[in-house]
Scaffold this motif. Structure first.
Motif, PDB file in Angstrom:
ATOM      1  N   PRO A 196       0.931  -1.142   0.004  1.00 32.35           N
ATOM      2  CA  PRO A 196      -0.147   0.004   0.057  1.00 32.35           C
ATOM      3  C   PRO A 196       0.936   1.201   0.136  1.00 32.35           C
ATOM      4  CG  PRO A 196      -0.082  -1.209   2.139  1.00 32.35           C
ATOM      5  CD  PRO A 196       0.573  -2.221   1.209  1.00 32.35           C
ATOM      6  N   GLY A 197       0.698   2.367  -1.029  1.00 36.39           N
ATOM      7  CA  GLY A 197       1.503   3.306  -1.141  1.00 36.39           C
ATOM      8  C   GLY A 197       2.667   3.222  -1.497  1.00 36.39           C
ATOM      9  N   ASP A 198       3.536   2.078  -1.655  1.00 33.99           N
ATOM     10  CA  ASP A 198       4.714   1.923  -2.175  1.00 33.99           C
ATOM     11  C   ASP A 198       5.050   1.580  -3.404  1.00 33.99           C
ATOM     12  OD1 ASP A 198       7.503   1.175  -2.244  1.00 33.99           O
ATOM     13  OD2 ASP A 198       7.501   0.216  -0.288  1.00 33.99           O
ATOM     14  N   ILE A 199       4.912   2.698  -4.237  1.00 27.89           N
ATOM     15  CA  ILE A 199       4.895   2.528  -5.734  1.00 27.89           C
ATOM     16  C   ILE A 199       6.442   1.839  -5.976  1.00 27.89           C
ATOM     17  CG2 ILE A 199       5.180   3.834  -7.903  1.00 27.89           C
ATOM     18  CD1 ILE A 199       2.326   3.906  -6.812  1.00 27.89           C
ATOM     19  N   GLY A 200       7.236   2.134  -5.467  1.00 24.02           N
ATOM     20  CA  GLY A 200       8.667   1.691  -6.051  1.00 24.02           C
ATOM     21  C   GLY A 200       8.663   0.109  -5.871  1.00 24.02           C
ATOM     22  N   ARG A 201       7.961  -0.428  -4.743  1.00 18.17           N
ATOM     23  CA  ARG A 201       8.000  -1.955  -4.536  1.00 18.17           C
ATOM     24  C   ARG A 201       7.068  -2.430  -5.726  1.00 18.17           C
ATOM     25  NH1 ARG A 201       7.953  -3.615   1.542  1.00 18.17           N
ATOM     26  NH2 ARG A 201       9.891  -2.482   2.264  1.00 18.17           N
ATOM     27  N   LEU A 246      -2.675   1.862 -16.032  1.00 22.81           N
ATOM     28  CA  LEU A 246      -3.599   1.028 -15.490  1.00 22.81           C
ATOM     29  C   LEU A 246      -4.609   1.350 -14.368  1.00 22.81           C
ATOM     30  CD1 LEU A 246      -1.137  -2.160 -15.845  1.00 22.81           C
ATOM     31  CD2 LEU A 246      -3.134  -1.931 -17.183  1.00 22.81           C
ATOM     32  N   PHE A 247      -3.952   2.079 -13.348  1.00 20.89           N
ATOM     33  CA  PHE A 247      -4.513   2.381 -12.120  1.00 20.89           C
ATOM     34  C   PHE A 247      -5.769   3.357 -12.611  1.00 20.89           C
ATOM     35  CE2 PHE A 247      -0.588   2.120  -9.287  1.00 20.89           C
ATOM     36  CZ  PHE A 247      -1.068   0.927  -8.712  1.00 20.89           C
ATOM     37  N   LYS A 248      -5.501   4.237 -13.683  1.00 24.84           N
ATOM     38  CA  LYS A 248      -6.554   4.960 -14.098  1.00 24.84           C
ATOM     39  C   LYS A 248      -7.624   4.357 -14.983  1.00 24.84           C
ATOM     40  CE  LYS A 248      -7.194   9.257 -17.030  1.00 24.84           C
ATOM     41  NZ  LYS A 248      -6.401  10.319 -17.795  1.00 24.84           N
ATOM     42  N   LYS A 249      -7.255   3.296 -15.566  1.00 15.74           N
ATOM     43  CA  LYS A 249      -7.851   2.399 -16.611  1.00 15.74           C
ATOM     44  C   LYS A 249      -8.980   1.814 -15.595  1.00 15.74           C
ATOM     45  CE  LYS A 249      -7.977  -1.502 -19.922  1.00 15.74           C
ATOM     46  NZ  LYS A 249      -7.221  -2.624 -20.457  1.00 15.74           N
ATOM     47  N   TYR A 250      -8.668   1.383 -14.687  1.00 15.56           N
ATOM     48  CA  TYR A 250      -9.429   0.455 -13.742  1.00 15.56           C
ATOM     49  C   TYR A 250      -9.949   1.314 -12.369  1.00 15.56           C
ATOM     50  CZ  TYR A 250      -8.018  -3.356 -16.631  1.00 15.56           C
ATOM     51  OH  TYR A 250      -7.670  -4.341 -17.648  1.00 15.56           O
ATOM     52  N   GLY A 251      -9.735   2.508 -12.475  1.00 16.60           N
ATOM     53  CA  GLY A 251     -10.165   3.250 -11.215  1.00 16.60           C
ATOM     54  C   GLY A 251      -9.565   2.749  -9.927  1.00 16.60           C
ATOM     55  N   ILE A 252      -8.483   2.304  -9.959  1.00 17.33           N
ATOM     56  CA  ILE A 252      -7.946   1.887  -8.490  1.00 17.33           C
ATOM     57  C   ILE A 252      -6.898   2.903  -8.219  1.00 17.33           C
ATOM     58  CG2 ILE A 252      -6.335   0.248  -7.644  1.00 17.33           C
ATOM     59  CD1 ILE A 252      -7.236  -1.873  -9.842  1.00 17.33           C
ATOM     60  N   PRO A 253      -6.876   3.230  -6.843  1.00 19.60           N
ATOM     61  CA  PRO A 253      -6.205   4.395  -6.439  1.00 19.60           C
ATOM     62  C   PRO A 253      -4.768   3.572  -6.062  1.00 19.60           C
ATOM     63  CG  PRO A 253      -7.612   3.569  -4.608  1.00 19.60           C
ATOM     64  CD  PRO A 253      -7.928   2.945  -6.022  1.00 19.60           C
ATOM     65  N   ALA A 254      -3.540   4.746  -6.417  1.00 17.22           N
ATOM     66  CA  ALA A 254      -2.451   4.081  -6.282  1.00 17.22           C
ATOM     67  C   ALA A 254      -2.030   3.868  -4.634  1.00 17.22           C
ATOM     68  CB  ALA A 254      -1.436   4.969  -6.851  1.00 17.22           C
ATOM     69  N   VAL A 255      -2.609   5.172  -4.031  1.00 20.08           N
ATOM     70  CA  VAL A 255      -2.468   5.250  -2.545  1.00 20.08           C
ATOM     71  C   VAL A 255      -3.595   4.867  -1.828  1.00 20.08           C
ATOM     72  CG1 VAL A 255      -1.687   6.536  -0.560  1.00 20.08           C
ATOM     73  CG2 VAL A 255      -0.628   6.619  -2.911  1.00 20.08           C
ATOM     74  N   ARG A 256      -4.096   4.014  -1.267  1.00 18.97           N
ATOM     75  CA  ARG A 256      -5.338   3.818  -0.318  1.00 18.97           C
ATOM     76  C   ARG A 256      -5.302   4.629   0.797  1.00 18.97           C
ATOM     77  NH1 ARG A 256      -6.175  -2.392   1.026  1.00 18.97           N
ATOM     78  NH2 ARG A 256      -4.163  -2.073   1.781  1.00 18.97           N
ATOM     79  N   SER A 257      -6.462   5.383   1.096  1.00 24.25           N
ATOM     80  CA  SER A 257      -6.878   6.042   2.201  1.00 24.25           C
ATOM     81  C   SER A 257      -6.919   5.180   3.531  1.00 24.25           C
ATOM     82  CB  SER A 257      -7.720   7.152   1.968  1.00 24.25           C
ATOM     83  OG  SER A 257      -9.084   6.523   1.643  1.00 24.25           O
TER      84      SER A 257
END
Length: 339
Positions: free
Chosen positions: A308-313, A328-339
Motif C-alpha cells: 500500500p502506497g509503495d510505488i517503488g515496490r 492501468l490504475f486510471k483504466k480500472y479506477g484503482i487508487p495508487a495510494v489507499r486512504s
C-alpha cells in the motif's frame, strides 16, 4: 497563479484553495507543517496574489535572531539608543509597511518580544527602541511554524493572545511522504527551474531515477527535494536523461534497500496478509505480463493491497514501468495510494 506549487495531492489542493481565498483579504495566516513542507513558498504565493503584491515581502527568521537583538531588528532603533548606535536604524516591521511580513519559525520569538509585537498588531503603530514617537505600520501578517503553538500556549511558552491573533486562517501543509505523484511533480518542476537557472535544456527522468525518488522518504520535504534536484542538474552536465548515478549516495542506498525489501516481501509474504489470486499461490506475486486483460484489475488490487502506497515496490514486483502502472490504475479506477 500560485507559482511553484504543484502536485496532485488532494490535501495540497485544499491548502491552495484556502490560501487563494485568504490572499484576497487582509486576514492573518498561520502556516503549519513539517520542516521543508513549503511554508515560505505558500507565504510568497499569498503575498503575490494579494492586494499588497506591489509592496515588500519581508522575511523574518525568528529562529535565527539572537534574543538580545530581536527588538532592535523588528522595531528599529534611534540614534543613541545604546552604545554604538550612531544613527537611526529602520526595523523590519516598518520595511513591511504596505506589504507582507512573514514570520518564519514564529514559535522561537521570545516571550518578552511577543507582548510588544502584539501591541503593534493591535495599534498598527511601532515605536523604535529608544524612541518616543510612533510611526504608522500597516502590513499583512503571515506566520509559520513546525511546532504545536496551542500546546506551547498551555505550557506558558507562547502567548495565547498572540496565538489568537495569528490564527485568522490556519493552513496545515502536508508532507511529501506517501504521495508519489507529488514527489514526481515537484521533482520535475524543480528540475526545470534548475535547468533554466543553468541555461540548459530540460531533462527527462529515467525509470530507475523515478523509482529512486519514490523509494526515498524525503524527511526534509520540498526543501530537500529542491536542493537535491539542483545538485542533480549540476552533476548531470551534458546528459540528456537523469539517472540514479546523478543522485546523492544516501538516496541511491535507500533505493537499493527498497529493492531488496521488495524482493523479500514478494517471496515471503504470507497468504493471510492480503488478498490472493484464485487458483494461484499467494506467497509469490508473479510478474504482471503473465496475466491477461480479464485479470488485470484483479492483479492490481492484490498488488496495491500487498504494498500500500509503495510505488517503488509495486514497480519492482510487477515489472511494469511507472507510466504503464499509472495508466492501468486510471483504466480500472484503482487508487495508487489507499486512504
Amino acid at each position: 497563479r500560485f507559482s511553484g506549487i504543484v502536485g496532485g495531492n488532494p490535501k495540497r489542493a485544499l491548502c491552495i484553495e484556502q490560501a487563494a481565498k485568504a490572499a484576497a483579504s487582509e486576514v492573518n495566516v498561520l502556516l503549519t507543517g513539517a520542516t521543508g513542507a513549503g511554508k515560505e513558498l505558500f507565504a510568497r504565493a499569498i503575498h503575490d496574489n494579494s492586494p499588497r503584491r506591489e509592496g515588500a515581502f519581508v522575511v523574518v527568521d525568528c529562529a535565527a535572531l539572537p534574543a538580545t537583538i530581536v527588538e532592535s531588528v523588528l522595531f528599529g532603533t534611534t540614534k543613541g539608543a545604546y552604545t554604538g548606535a550612531d544613527r537611526r536604524r529602520e526595523g523590519l516591521l516598518l520595511r513591511a509597511h504596505g506589504g507582507t511580513l512573514f514570520l518564519d519559525e514564529v514559535a522561537e520569538m521570545p516571550l518578552s518580544v511577543q507582548k510588544a509585537f502584539l501591541r503593534v498588531l493591535q495599534e498598527r503603530r511601532v515605536r523604535p527602541v529608544g524612541g518616543l514617537e510612533e510611526a504608522p505600520c500597516h502590513f499583512r501578517l503571515v506566520a509559520a511554524t513546525n511546532q504545536d503553538l496551542e500546546a506551547m500556549a498551555r505550557e506558558g511558552l507562547f502567548r495565547e493572545d498572540l496565538l489568537f491573533r495569528l490564527q485568522g486562517v490556519g493552513i496545515e501543509l502536508p508532507p511529501l511522504a506517501g504521495h508519489p505523484k507529488d514527489i514526481l511533480d515537484f521533482a520535475g518542476h524543480f528540475a526545470a527551474e534548475a535547468a533554466a537557472s543553468l541555461g540548459s535544456t530540460p531533462r527527462s527522468f529515467s525509470e530507475d531515477f523515478s523509482r529512486a525518488l519514490l523509494a526515498y522518504p524525503w524527511p526534509g520535504n520540498l526543501r530537500e527535494l529542491k536542493n537535491t534536484m539542483e545538485g542533480v542538474l549540476a552533476l548531470a552536465a551534458g546528459d540528456e536523461v537523469l539517472l540514479p548515478v546523478h543522485l546523492p549516495l544516501h538516496i541511491r542506498v535507500c533505493a537499493a534497500r527498497n529493492r531488496v525489501m521488495g524482493r523479500l516481501a514478494a517471496t515471503d509474504e504470507a497468504e493471510s496478509t492480503g488478498p490472493s489470486l484464485p487458483g494461484l499461490s499467494a506467497t509469490v506475486l508473479p510478474r504482471f505480463r503473465e496475466y491477461r486483460d480479464d485479470r488485470e484489475a484483479e492483479y492490481l488490487r492484490v498488488l496495491t493491497a500487498r504494498f500500500p502506497g509503495d510505488i517503488g515496490r509495486m514497480l519492482d514486483v510487477s515489472g511494469l514501468s511507472r507510466s504503464r502502472l499509472y495508466a492501468l490504475f486510471k483504466k480500472y479506477g484503482i487508487p495508487a495510494v489507499r486512504s
